[in-house]
Design a protein around this motif. Structure first.
Motif, PDB file in Angstrom:
ATOM      1  N   SER A  81       0.710  -0.898   0.235  1.00  0.00           N
ATOM      2  CA  SER A  81      -0.247  -0.110  -0.058  1.00  0.00           C
ATOM      3  C   SER A  81       0.955   1.372  -0.177  1.00  0.00           C
ATOM      4  CB  SER A  81      -1.143  -0.506   1.394  1.00  0.00           C
ATOM      5  OG  SER A  81      -1.817  -0.958   1.340  1.00  0.00           O
ATOM      6  N   ILE A  82       2.077   1.304   0.603  1.00  0.00           N
ATOM      7  CA  ILE A  82       2.799   2.262   0.838  1.00  0.00           C
ATOM      8  C   ILE A  82       3.576   2.516  -0.610  1.00  0.00           C
ATOM      9  CG2 ILE A  82       4.958   3.780   1.559  1.00  0.00           C
ATOM     10  CD1 ILE A  82       4.097   1.516   4.298  1.00  0.00           C
ATOM     11  N   HIS A  83       3.235   3.768  -0.794  1.00  0.00           N
ATOM     12  CA  HIS A  83       3.887   3.921  -2.396  1.00  0.00           C
ATOM     13  C   HIS A  83       5.095   5.686  -1.681  1.00  0.00           C
ATOM     14  CE1 HIS A  83       1.264   1.652  -4.678  1.00  0.00           C
ATOM     15  NE2 HIS A  83       0.663   2.612  -3.972  1.00  0.00           N
ATOM     16  N   LEU A  84       5.893   6.030  -2.494  1.00  0.00           N
ATOM     17  CA  LEU A  84       7.328   7.053  -1.576  1.00  0.00           C
ATOM     18  C   LEU A  84       7.091   8.177  -2.852  1.00  0.00           C
ATOM     19  CD1 LEU A  84      10.529   5.741  -0.728  1.00  0.00           C
ATOM     20  CD2 LEU A  84       8.760   6.369   1.148  1.00  0.00           C
ATOM     21  N   VAL A  85       6.593   9.244  -2.009  1.00  0.00           N
ATOM     22  CA  VAL A  85       6.102   9.615  -3.313  1.00  0.00           C
ATOM     23  C   VAL A  85       7.680  11.084  -3.373  1.00  0.00           C
ATOM     24  CG1 VAL A  85       4.295   9.607  -4.421  1.00  0.00           C
ATOM     25  CG2 VAL A  85       4.762  11.473  -2.561  1.00  0.00           C
ATOM     26  N   GLY A  86       8.139  12.462  -4.407  1.00  0.00           N
ATOM     27  CA  GLY A  86       8.852  12.710  -4.198  1.00  0.00           C
ATOM     28  C   GLY A  86       7.727  13.713  -3.390  1.00  0.00           C
ATOM     29  N   ARG A  87       8.026  15.254  -2.919  1.00  0.00           N
ATOM     30  CA  ARG A  87       7.787  16.169  -2.489  1.00  0.00           C
ATOM     31  C   ARG A  87       6.963  16.916  -3.700  1.00  0.00           C
ATOM     32  NH1 ARG A  87      11.109  19.559   1.887  1.00  0.00           N
ATOM     33  NH2 ARG A  87       9.856  17.982   2.821  1.00  0.00           N
ATOM     34  N   ALA A  88       7.723  17.500  -5.127  1.00  0.00           N
ATOM     35  CA  ALA A  88       6.575  17.753  -5.953  1.00  0.00           C
ATOM     36  C   ALA A  88       5.179  16.900  -6.557  1.00  0.00           C
ATOM     37  CB  ALA A  88       7.532  17.905  -7.231  1.00  0.00           C
ATOM     38  N   GLU A  89       5.936  15.461  -6.217  1.00  0.00           N
ATOM     39  CA  GLU A  89       4.613  14.181  -6.848  1.00  0.00           C
ATOM     40  C   GLU A  89       3.261  14.948  -5.786  1.00  0.00           C
ATOM     41  OE1 GLU A  89       4.567   9.943  -8.443  1.00  0.00           O
ATOM     42  OE2 GLU A  89       6.292  10.633  -7.571  1.00  0.00           O
ATOM     43  N   LEU A  90       3.818  15.016  -4.726  1.00  0.00           N
ATOM     44  CA  LEU A  90       2.880  14.898  -3.401  1.00  0.00           C
ATOM     45  C   LEU A  90       1.932  16.131  -3.779  1.00  0.00           C
ATOM     46  CD1 LEU A  90       1.744  13.632  -0.769  1.00  0.00           C
ATOM     47  CD2 LEU A  90       2.778  14.821   0.246  1.00  0.00           C
ATOM     48  N   ALA A  91       2.784  17.277  -4.087  1.00  0.00           N
ATOM     49  CA  ALA A  91       1.776  18.643  -4.063  1.00  0.00           C
ATOM     50  C   ALA A  91       1.185  18.489  -5.845  1.00  0.00           C
ATOM     51  CB  ALA A  91       3.041  19.763  -4.738  1.00  0.00           C
ATOM     52  N   ALA A  92       1.306  17.332  -6.571  1.00  0.00           N
ATOM     53  CA  ALA A  92       0.572  17.439  -7.535  1.00  0.00           C
ATOM     54  C   ALA A  92      -0.787  16.576  -6.998  1.00  0.00           C
ATOM     55  CB  ALA A  92       1.283  16.803  -9.336  1.00  0.00           C
ATOM     56  N   ILE A  93      -0.370  15.152  -6.123  1.00  0.00           N
ATOM     57  CA  ILE A  93      -1.231  14.841  -5.462  1.00  0.00           C
ATOM     58  C   ILE A  93      -3.270  15.579  -4.902  1.00  0.00           C
ATOM     59  CG2 ILE A  93      -1.648  12.717  -4.098  1.00  0.00           C
ATOM     60  CD1 ILE A  93       0.526  11.407  -5.356  1.00  0.00           C
ATOM     61  N   ILE A  94      -2.405  16.076  -4.283  1.00  0.00           N
ATOM     62  CA  ILE A  94      -3.398  16.732  -3.409  1.00  0.00           C
ATOM     63  C   ILE A  94      -3.943  17.835  -4.421  1.00  0.00           C
ATOM     64  CG2 ILE A  94      -2.480  18.357  -1.579  1.00  0.00           C
ATOM     65  CD1 ILE A  94      -0.050  17.936  -0.121  1.00  0.00           C
ATOM     66  N   ALA A  95      -3.028  18.625  -5.267  1.00  0.00           N
ATOM     67  CA  ALA A  95      -3.888  19.232  -5.819  1.00  0.00           C
ATOM     68  C   ALA A  95      -4.828  18.595  -7.112  1.00  0.00           C
ATOM     69  CB  ALA A  95      -2.528  20.273  -7.000  1.00  0.00           C
ATOM     70  N   ASP A  96      -4.593  17.461  -6.721  1.00  0.00           N
ATOM     71  CA  ASP A  96      -6.158  16.730  -7.495  1.00  0.00           C
ATOM     72  C   ASP A  96      -6.897  15.552  -6.953  1.00  0.00           C
ATOM     73  OD1 ASP A  96      -6.528  14.698  -9.997  1.00  0.00           O
ATOM     74  OD2 ASP A  96      -5.962  12.630  -8.779  1.00  0.00           O
ATOM     75  N   GLN A  97      -7.144  16.233  -5.498  1.00  0.00           N
ATOM     76  CA  GLN A  97      -8.430  15.693  -4.351  1.00  0.00           C
ATOM     77  C   GLN A  97      -9.942  16.559  -5.019  1.00  0.00           C
ATOM     78  OE1 GLN A  97      -7.741  13.103  -3.169  1.00  0.00           O
ATOM     79  NE2 GLN A  97      -5.637  13.384  -4.127  1.00  0.00           N
ATOM     80  N   ASP A  98     -10.583  15.882  -4.370  1.00  0.00           N
ATOM     81  CA  ASP A  98     -11.384  17.030  -3.787  1.00  0.00           C
ATOM     82  C   ASP A  98     -11.730  17.189  -2.962  1.00  0.00           C
ATOM     83  OD1 ASP A  98     -13.097  16.804  -6.445  1.00  0.00           O
ATOM     84  OD2 ASP A  98     -12.981  14.652  -6.469  1.00  0.00           O
ATOM     85  N   VAL A  99     -11.466  16.666  -1.713  1.00  0.00           N
ATOM     86  CA  VAL A  99     -11.337  16.966  -0.268  1.00  0.00           C
ATOM     87  C   VAL A  99      -9.847  16.732   0.490  1.00  0.00           C
ATOM     88  CG1 VAL A  99     -12.454  16.677   2.141  1.00  0.00           C
ATOM     89  CG2 VAL A  99     -14.285  16.213  -0.218  1.00  0.00           C
ATOM     90  N   VAL A 100      -9.809  17.211   0.726  1.00  0.00           N
ATOM     91  CA  VAL A 100      -8.284  17.666   1.757  1.00  0.00           C
ATOM     92  C   VAL A 100      -8.564  18.069   3.070  1.00  0.00           C
ATOM     93  CG1 VAL A 100      -5.348  18.096   2.367  1.00  0.00           C
ATOM     94  CG2 VAL A 100      -6.646  18.136  -0.164  1.00  0.00           C
ATOM     95  N   LEU A 101      -8.531  16.881   4.188  1.00  0.00           N
ATOM     96  CA  LEU A 101      -8.368  16.713   5.331  1.00  0.00           C
ATOM     97  C   LEU A 101      -6.932  16.721   6.202  1.00  0.00           C
ATOM     98  CD1 LEU A 101     -11.799  14.691   5.940  1.00  0.00           C
ATOM     99  CD2 LEU A 101     -11.308  16.962   7.265  1.00  0.00           C
ATOM    100  N   SER A 102      -6.687  17.614   6.801  1.00  0.00           N
ATOM    101  CA  SER A 102      -5.315  17.896   7.336  1.00  0.00           C
ATOM    102  C   SER A 102      -5.108  17.754   8.557  1.00  0.00           C
ATOM    103  CB  SER A 102      -4.926  19.090   6.597  1.00  0.00           C
ATOM    104  OG  SER A 102      -3.226  19.188   7.090  1.00  0.00           O
ATOM    105  N   PHE A 103      -3.983  16.117   9.035  1.00  0.00           N
ATOM    106  CA  PHE A 103      -4.138  16.453  10.924  1.00  0.00           C
ATOM    107  C   PHE A 103      -2.996  16.560  10.391  1.00  0.00           C
ATOM    108  CE2 PHE A 103      -8.291  14.428   9.294  1.00  0.00           C
ATOM    109  CZ  PHE A 103      -9.401  15.317   9.847  1.00  0.00           C
TER     110      PHE A 103
END
Lengths: 135, 130
Positions: A113-135
């Motif tokens: 289940s674990i995928h290592l992603v770089g910071r830029a890649e994670l930013a793109a994943i966040i941008a692709d979401q409908d709902v982001v819950l930050s904890f």
């Protein structure tokens, strides 16, 4: 439910010492019943939440780390771990718990289940979401 | 636009609740709808009617209650987070054998499903936290 949205849970804090991580996990577990497209991301001190061999006995706190391993059964199968956050803390993916899910489309083969992603890649994943819950 | 608001910090220690309050008020004034305001983590502490801040300071619980009443907001306090922190309504107090309840006017106690549902139904979910 007619609509299916992309939900991302952003975990940024260490597992113990504050309650954010535990209460985040409670949202993930309840949210699983809503059959949305769920991803988890671990960055900053949040990467410590997935450390293998956690022992909270001396601290007298609840060790909920095993719950992450069960999330595959709730169709929570995407754990994005930020590579830079690991490196900044002297960690590698080898320090993390193995977390897997069973792929029903491939004869229930166990997959990571674990995928290592770089910071830029994670930013793109966040941008692709409908709902982001930050904890 | 329909907005869902999440408040993850208690009053006074963090600015999150103040900012969420002003954001919600401004959004309503601009004609946006508020699907729900959901209080989680220490955010549940915004919903106790027993806070008594000094008279020369703002009373955040009162501000939320008044805003909620004026606009008919659905302001939900997470039940699990609330019970950990001693925020109870009359039913929960009775159920747990406690001698008092303290939920403020305009707030109601419910489950985390209400947070997920708000995320699904609203056009945008805005999180205020540390």
């Amino acid at each position: 439910m007619a609509q299916k949205k992309k939900f991302l849970y952003l975990n940024r804090k260490a597992p113990h010492g504050t309650i954010y991580a535990l209460e985040s996990l409670e949202v993930v577990l309840i949210g699983a019943a809503f059959e949305q497209d769920v991803s988890l991301a671990f960055l900053d001190d949040g990467v410590f939440q997935l450390m293998a061999g956690q022992d909270t006995t001396a601290a007298g706190m609840k060790n909920f780390s095993r719950t992450f391993k069960a999330l595959g059964d709730y169709d929570v199968r995407k754990f994005y771990v930020e590579r830079e956050s690991l490196a900044e803390r002297g960690l590698t993916v080898e320090d993390l718990m193995p977390i897997t899910y069973e792929d029903e489309n491939e004869d229930y083969a166990e997959k990571p289940s674990i995928h290592l992603v770089g910071r830029a890649e994670l930013a793109a994943i966040i941008a692709d979401q409908d709902v982001v819950l930050s904890f | 636009m329909q907005l869902a608001i999440v408040v993850n910090e208690g009053p006074y220690t963090h600015q999150a609740s103040d900012t969420a309050y002003h954001f919600t008020k401004a959004a309503l004034e601009k004609g946006h709808g508020i699907t729900r305001v959901f209080f989680y983590h220490d955010g549940v502490n915004n919903g106790t009617r027993l806070t008594v801040p000094p008279q020369d300071d703002r009373n955040l619980q009162k501000l939320w209650s008044e805003l909620g009443e004026k606009h008919g907001l659905d302001m939900v306090v997470c039940i699990a987070a609330a019970q950990r922190r001693g925020i109870l309504d009359a039913d929960e107090a009775r159920r747990h054998g406690k001698d008092a309840s303290n939920i403020a006017a305009g707030f109601r106690i419910s489950g985390l499903g209400q947070l997920i549902e708000a995320g699904i139904e609203a056009d945008r979910l805005v999180v205020f936290g540390d």
